[in-house]
Write an enzyme that holds these catalytic residues in place. Sequence first.
Site, PDB file in Angstrom:
ATOM      1  CD  GLU A   1      -3.016  -0.729  -0.093  1.00  0.00           C
ATOM      2  OE1 GLU A   1      -3.057   0.426  -0.579  1.00  0.00           O
ATOM      3  OE2 GLU A   1      -3.693  -1.675  -0.536  1.00  0.00           O
TER       4      GLU A   1
ATOM      5  CB  CYS B   1     -15.381   1.414 -13.339  1.00  0.00           C
ATOM      6  SG  CYS B   1     -16.386   2.918 -13.268  1.00  0.00           S
TER       7      CYS B   1
ATOM      8  CB  CYS C   1     -20.844   0.278 -19.297  1.00  0.00           C
ATOM      9  SG  CYS C   1     -20.087   1.859 -18.813  1.00  0.00           S
TER      10      CYS C   1
ATOM     11  CB  CYS D   1     -19.805  -3.014 -15.226  1.00  0.00           C
ATOM     12  SG  CYS D   1     -19.682  -2.381 -13.535  1.00  0.00           S
TER      13      CYS D   1
ATOM     14  CB  CYS E   1     -23.991   2.202 -13.240  1.00  0.00           C
ATOM     15  SG  CYS E   1     -22.831   3.568 -13.506  1.00  0.00           S
TER      16      CYS E   1
END
Length: 363
Positions: free
Chosen positions: A50, A203, A210, A213, A219
């Site tokens: 991270e 995305c 899309c 997805c 959405c």
Amino acid sequence: MRDLNSDDADLNQQLLAWYDHNARAMPWRVSPADRAAGVVPDPYRIWLSEVMLQQTTVAAVTDYFQRFTRRWPTVADLAAAEDADVMGEWAGLGYYARARNLLKCARVVANDLEGVFPDSYEALLKLPGIGPYTAAAVASIAFDRVETVLDGNVERVMARLHDVHAPLPGVKSELKAHAAALTPTQRPGDYAQAVMDLGATLCTPKNPACGICPWRAPCLARVAGTATELPKKTPKQPKPTRLGIVYLARSASGDWLLERRPDKGLLGGMLGWPGSDWNEAPSPKAPFEADWQDLGAEVRHTFTHFHLILRVMLAELPPEFTAQEGQEILPRHDFRPTDLPTVMRKAFDLWKGQTDLLTTSQQ
């Protein structure tokens, strides 16, 4: 803004089902199948990844992560490392304050916490170099705590899912509230990784996929036809350009004169070439008197807040030269260009390119 067409529980299940089949393989990640089988993530590897991933891509980080964990497989190993060795391995990843804070944090965990990372957001936030995003990510992914993980990918997904048109960064708190509402109490670590994967793979900023997805139906931006416009961002001010001079000095035997930059400030703690300040009209600051020759080529590099153009000057290092405070004469066999930060390595590459060209022309 209207309500979503599916309730939050349905959205969570849809996304987790997609993640179970489409999770990206990463060297620090425990796959959803392994996680379900009881494999527990290593907090050290999650934290290290991270920190490395801040302002950087997975593709850029993977090799660095593998080198770090081969050389320092535990937080105690990293805590015992020499600062210069860690900074050298970090070279090229940029944002060098992260590397300094990495060492500080590792030493606190190893020396004050018996090598055990705390498992709560609040306790993680107290460690050096760990901000709200990293604390939430480590708590969620490593310890399965219910925390809201909000990176650029998640912001983009939330802005499109809810069709939010107010610009970033001002709308960040609203997007975080949307993300928090969707964070489940079951498998929160997998969910955090799933929504980040969704933003990274489907995305995407341009040409979102899309049609495949898992959140296609609810959405709001897809329904409105605004997905490619979101998230909107407040226009940035143009970056200024600064100028500078670097001095490459090499002895007849191939040793190099280098300078370790102060711990604080840009490229802090890194080895580089002696040079001038970086401003609109830098004053020459050669490390010794010599007939310095202009390489005739410029280094161009972009930092977060400004563009930089460096002139490159060359001279032979005198045999009697004694390194001053902050300087090092690095023997030829110890010099590794990869230990230099990118902007300094660019200057070396220019020199090497011209040297190789000259050698070729003389053959």
